[in-house]
Write a protein that holds these residues in place. Structure first.
Motif, PDB file in Angstrom:
ATOM      1  N   ILE A 198     -40.510 -10.331  52.490  1.00 23.70           N
ATOM      2  CA  ILE A 198     -41.125 -11.557  51.960  1.00 23.70           C
ATOM      3  C   ILE A 198     -40.576 -11.778  50.559  1.00 23.70           C
ATOM      4  O   ILE A 198     -40.605 -10.868  49.723  1.00 23.70           O
ATOM      5  N   VAL A 199     -40.067 -12.961  50.309  1.00 19.60           N
ATOM      6  CA  VAL A 199     -39.397 -13.261  49.045  1.00 19.60           C
ATOM      7  C   VAL A 199     -40.100 -14.436  48.374  1.00 19.60           C
ATOM      8  O   VAL A 199     -40.231 -15.510  48.967  1.00 19.60           O
ATOM      9  N   LEU A 200     -40.551 -14.230  47.149  1.00 19.81           N
ATOM     10  CA  LEU A 200     -41.197 -15.305  46.398  1.00 19.81           C
ATOM     11  C   LEU A 200     -40.143 -16.155  45.725  1.00 19.81           C
ATOM     12  O   LEU A 200     -39.516 -15.747  44.749  1.00 19.81           O
ATOM     13  N   SER A 201     -39.942 -17.333  46.284  1.00 16.49           N
ATOM     14  CA  SER A 201     -39.074 -18.314  45.664  1.00 16.49           C
ATOM     15  C   SER A 201     -39.961 -19.284  44.879  1.00 16.49           C
ATOM     16  O   SER A 201     -40.911 -18.849  44.220  1.00 16.49           O
ATOM     17  N   SER A 202     -39.703 -20.577  44.967  1.00 14.58           N
ATOM     18  CA  SER A 202     -40.430 -21.517  44.123  1.00 14.58           C
ATOM     19  C   SER A 202     -40.148 -22.940  44.571  1.00 14.58           C
ATOM     20  O   SER A 202     -39.202 -23.209  45.322  1.00 14.58           O
ATOM     21  N   LEU A 203     -40.978 -23.832  44.075  1.00 19.39           N
ATOM     22  CA  LEU A 203     -40.679 -25.255  44.154  1.00 19.39           C
ATOM     23  C   LEU A 203     -39.263 -25.527  43.679  1.00 19.39           C
ATOM     24  O   LEU A 203     -38.533 -26.349  44.258  1.00 19.39           O
ATOM     25  N   SER A 204     -38.822 -24.808  42.647  1.00 18.99           N
ATOM     26  CA  SER A 204     -37.492 -25.043  42.075  1.00 18.99           C
ATOM     27  C   SER A 204     -36.379 -24.495  42.955  1.00 18.99           C
ATOM     28  O   SER A 204     -35.206 -24.660  42.642  1.00 18.99           O
ATOM     29  N   GLY A 205     -36.726 -23.851  44.083  1.00 19.03           N
ATOM     30  CA  GLY A 205     -35.707 -23.427  45.018  1.00 19.03           C
ATOM     31  C   GLY A 205     -35.014 -24.585  45.709  1.00 19.03           C
ATOM     32  O   GLY A 205     -33.902 -24.451  46.215  1.00 19.03           O
ATOM     33  N   PHE A 206     -35.677 -25.744  45.729  1.00 17.73           N
ATOM     34  CA  PHE A 206     -35.050 -26.921  46.325  1.00 17.73           C
ATOM     35  C   PHE A 206     -35.219 -28.170  45.477  1.00 17.73           C
ATOM     36  O   PHE A 206     -34.675 -29.219  45.798  1.00 17.73           O
TER      37      PHE A 206
END
Length: 279
Positions: free
Chosen positions: A145-153
């Motif tokens: 499980i990888v915590l990305s972000s709104l800023s990933g896209f």
């Protein structure tokens, strides 16, 4: 009823490793997994906080837990920590790459060391942990499980290093998912929106010092507990991508298909107030 009973047993006695697990989303997810009966290994920087958390887990949730002081940016330290987890518990079923830092500064005012530190923690930290844990995860057909972000896209102003690290995570883990297809290991990227954690309070500025400014004014802010519950439910279903409800769908749509309109209408609002340089 049967589905609920089954769901409650999915993580019972499973070994879950959470990086950055002493605060924010990481801590909330540690508590949620403990409630589900998992055995926890928590990686973070402050051993005193780790000891306090693991004692709380033992006293209040009857949870077997191991707290390991570890800077995920240090590949050797990560390798040793993961080896200790496997020695203690016999293997790893779920790896949660949660540890992360951010900054608020313009690209021009951000020193190279800040870019390097953000990438070292957010990107290379996840890479180090995954490389170390992957053999055990493959053996046990576990989950990453990888915590990305709104800023990933969706780009956000004054976070060029942070945005870059999240885009890098998508490139890395989307590729890994294809490479281990058929192995039984699930890879889930999680994209929360703004969340009420210390991440924004402890943001770096351009010279690498901590910000003195209050968190930026943003839109809807989720609680760490709500995000953790959504991640838990996503893990139960072994989702590939989890975009949480407080991520503005208009931002996603406009950023991808109408970038000029996005820049004019939404980018300033979702980025919050402009920070002053080097404070």
């Amino acid at each position: 009823m049967y589905r609920k009973v089954f769901a409650s047993k999915v993580f019972e006695r499973k070994v879950v490793v959470v990086t950055g697990g002493c605060a924010g989303i990481g801590r909330a997810l540690v508590l949620r997994m403990a409630q589900a009966g998992a055995r926890l290994a928590v990686l973070d920087l402050d051993q005193h906080e780790l000891d306090s958390l693991t004692q709380h887990l033992a006293d209040h949730l009857n949870c077997e837990a191991l707290g390991l002081g570890c800077d995920v940016a240090d590949a050797e330290a990560v390798s040793k920590a993961i080896a200790r987890v496997i020695e203690r518990f016999g293997g790893i079923d779920v790896l949660v790459n949660n540890a992360g830092i951010t900054h608020r500064s313009t690209f021009a005012d951000t020193e190279l060391a800040v870019f390097q530190r953000v990438m070292a923690v957010n990107y290379f930290g996840a890479l180090h942990c995954t490389r170390a844990a992957l053999p055990s995860l493959l053996q046990r057909q576990g989950q990453i499980i990888v915590l990305s972000s709104l800023s990933g896209f969706t780009p956000l102003l004054y976070r060029s290093a942070y945005n870059a690290s999240k885009h890098a995570l998508h490139g890395l883990f989307d590729t890994l998912r294809y490479e281990i297809k058929g192995s039984g290991v699930n890879v889930m990227l999680v994209c929360p929106g703004f969340t009420a954690t210390d991440l924004r309070k402890n943001a770096l500025v351009g010279d690498g010092s901590l910000t003195r400014q209050p968190p930026l004014a943003v839109g809807k802010v989720a609680s760490a507990q709500d995000v953790a519950e959504a991640i838990y439910q996503g893990a139960l279903r072994r989702r590939r991508l989890l975009v949480l409800s407080n991520v503005d769908w208009r931002a996603r749509l406009l950023a991808r298909f109408f970038p000029r309109l996005f820049e004019r209408v939404l980018l300033p609002r979702i980025s919050g107030l402009k920070p002053q340089s080097r404070r």
